[in-house]
Enzyme design. Sequence first.
Site, PDB file in Angstrom:
ATOM      1  N   HIS A 285       0.936  -1.318   0.030  1.00 19.91           N
ATOM      2  CA  HIS A 285      -0.043   0.076   0.012  1.00 19.91           C
ATOM      3  C   HIS A 285       0.813   1.460   0.170  1.00 19.91           C
ATOM      4  O   HIS A 285       0.542   2.234  -0.592  1.00 19.91           O
ATOM      5  CB  HIS A 285      -0.966   0.075   1.146  1.00 19.91           C
ATOM      6  CG  HIS A 285      -2.080  -0.795   1.095  1.00 19.91           C
ATOM      7  ND1 HIS A 285      -2.943  -0.751  -0.035  1.00 19.91           N
ATOM      8  CD2 HIS A 285      -2.323  -2.132   1.537  1.00 19.91           C
ATOM      9  CE1 HIS A 285      -3.850  -1.923  -0.041  1.00 19.91           C
ATOM     10  NE2 HIS A 285      -3.423  -2.512   1.031  1.00 19.91           N
TER      11      HIS A 285
ATOM     12  N   ARG B 270     -11.480   0.763 -11.373  1.00 20.68           N
ATOM     13  CA  ARG B 270     -12.025  -0.003 -10.139  1.00 20.68           C
ATOM     14  C   ARG B 270     -13.273   0.049  -9.656  1.00 20.68           C
ATOM     15  O   ARG B 270     -13.702   1.401  -9.298  1.00 20.68           O
ATOM     16  CB  ARG B 270     -10.876  -0.128  -9.083  1.00 20.68           C
ATOM     17  CG  ARG B 270      -9.529  -0.271  -9.252  1.00 20.68           C
ATOM     18  CD  ARG B 270      -8.639  -0.102  -8.044  1.00 20.68           C
ATOM     19  NE  ARG B 270      -7.151  -0.545  -8.345  1.00 20.68           N
ATOM     20  CZ  ARG B 270      -6.319   0.588  -8.576  1.00 20.68           C
ATOM     21  NH1 ARG B 270      -6.704   1.952  -8.765  1.00 20.68           N
ATOM     22  NH2 ARG B 270      -4.978   0.203  -9.046  1.00 20.68           N
TER      23      ARG B 270
ATOM     24  N   ASP C 260      -1.194  -9.021  -8.525  1.00 19.02           N
ATOM     25  CA  ASP C 260      -1.413 -10.386  -8.006  1.00 19.02           C
ATOM     26  C   ASP C 260      -0.745 -11.565  -8.722  1.00 19.02           C
ATOM     27  O   ASP C 260      -0.582 -12.432  -8.287  1.00 19.02           O
ATOM     28  CB  ASP C 260      -3.118 -10.342  -8.068  1.00 19.02           C
ATOM     29  CG  ASP C 260      -3.730  -9.981  -6.964  1.00 19.02           C
ATOM     30  OD1 ASP C 260      -3.052 -10.113  -5.812  1.00 19.02           O
ATOM     31  OD2 ASP C 260      -4.666  -9.387  -6.915  1.00 19.02           O
TER      32      ASP C 260
ATOM     33  N   CYS D  70      -2.195  -3.756 -16.286  1.00 19.27           N
ATOM     34  CA  CYS D  70      -2.592  -2.680 -15.458  1.00 19.27           C
ATOM     35  C   CYS D  70      -2.119  -2.855 -14.196  1.00 19.27           C
ATOM     36  O   CYS D  70      -2.960  -1.923 -13.396  1.00 19.27           O
ATOM     37  CB  CYS D  70      -4.238  -2.710 -15.473  1.00 19.27           C
ATOM     38  SG  CYS D  70      -4.831  -4.271 -14.949  1.00 19.27           S
TER      39      CYS D  70
END
Lengths: 557, 91
Positions: free
Chosen positions: A187, A288, A437, A482
Amino acid sequence: MKTFNGVGVTPGRVIGPVRLMPPAVPAPAAGERLDPGTTADAAAAALRTAAKTVQAELKHRAESANTDAKAVLEATALMAADPMLLKAAVKLINGGTSAERAIWDAAEGVATMLLNLGGYMAERTHDVFDVRARIVAALRGVPAPGIPDAPEPFILLAEDLAPADTATLDPAKVLALVTAGGGPQSHTAIIARALGLPAVVAAAGVTELTDGTMLYVDGAAGLVTADPDAALKDKAGRWASDTTGPATFDGCGQLADGSAVPLLANVGGTKDAVAAAAAGAEGVGLLRTEFCFLGRDAEPSHAEQAAAYRGVFDAFAGKKVVIRTLDAGADKPLPFLTDSTEPNPALGVRGYRTNLTSPGVLERQLQAIAAAANDSSADVQVMAPMISTPAEATEFASLCRANGLNTPGVMVEIPAAALTAASLLADVDFASIGTNDLTQYTMAADRQLGPLAALNDPWQPAVLILVKATVDGGAGKPVGVCGEAAADPALAVVLVGLGVSSLSMTARALPAVSAVLRSVTRERARTLAALALAAPSAAQARSAVREQLPLLDQLGL
Amino acid sequence: MKERTATIASRVGLHARPAAIFVEAAAELPVDVTISMQGEPAEDALDASSILSLMGLGAAHGDVVVLRAEGDGADEALETLVQILETDHDA
């Protein structure tokens, strides 16, 4: 001079005094009792004093805050000495509970009440917890948690930052971010890129530094140096005065040979989208949709969703907008969709998989997207997150088409999806690789863990091999990226060399990525990609490619 | 016991900024004031100087609330608070 090595996530060379972010306040032990030497009255008085101190502090911060933060801080200041909260806590103190534990439990009760009210009120539970931690810190005589408040701009040093910390992070006050933990996709890294702050993560040992030490931070090289010498001061001075670097993007991503590589933006709502359009983004590569759902205890209505999506589509009239269906689960839990008791949430019911356990939510979202798309001139494309098999891709594509959305795509985030790209892409029109991910799952390394930062690096040759497998399997169908990887100018060259057709990133990264792409031909990008693929490690892949791109150093990237 | 009713004028209802303004004013008054939704029993009324109580009350735009106070200055106190509630602070 002492130097710490970390992972650079946002370029920039700055010098400033360091301020340490105090650690989170640990909960007082459950059932903690009053000290035998302390009366209930004295404890209650101490609590009132602590509450007043916190209130005064927050009021003071509200005075210097901008309009948005001001209202929140003012309301939070009122909560700090709220009569209902204090009354509940004093009742517990009179029953023999310690002041710390009493305010802890009283706040818990209030938070539960707010959570049950849902909506806006449920979002305020965070403020109640913030106030509680501050009061406990004041009672213990330790620094208040959260980003320190200092009169002079400073370099923020923390173990790691959480998404909630962005709310109180003032980019005018913070020169750079340095964390001991976190990886390049943590983050902290995402926050730094969004704010355009130079940042170094996973810099082991930096927490030994003390408040006020002068620090040199090189966000490209990943270096942090305490008490910098004249040479480093000179480097920082040149970075600050150098105006030749790329500051803007002209809205036309291309290589040196003129071939186009559309540069798109990742956005999380209308405000982001408007800013991205102003920054020259050629479209949206990742919208998102969680912003519509997070902090809610029920699914938003069709009209509410359609209006929210429409806002983003309107910012990119006539341009491509790729919208990702709801990606809940793992680090983005949603009470009405995901099960927070899963032992292994990253491998649990998340992303597209929530359609198994809560059928209907996805289809209603598609209907709202279709309605918004019909009313807008944007070229709307839809993709599903966390697709693992060709059968899921086919199922999603038919669900999209049945609802009038005729350009369905999938995200490639799971190694299985990359390896079966040929059949995965048979029934969909495009794929977009989510490198954050994909790296986490390929390397089996949690994105948030500092000790695993070296594993969790999109330069890992295994990840690049899977990117190539996806492009090759796609047999000419567009495959974009992305993830955060697209925002690294050197890695962007490699991705293009592997055959990736478009890159989507935080709008801040557009100028740098564009400038570096324009310095290479497609042929050259292929050569550099081959270098990276053949490298035995992420570090060697990165340095081999960077050596061939002298422009990076010139631009301080 | 003095009692006044007021209709919430702020479009966001009685939270966020309008609630903060109301609570700050209530806390400065010489008397204790309670607030409840119209039709609810007086014994369930909440402390008007508690922002957390107000959030729990959940009064929306157009809702009618009842303010109650006792003692010297109760009338003036209630008048002050009614004025605040019947002003649209988002305008």
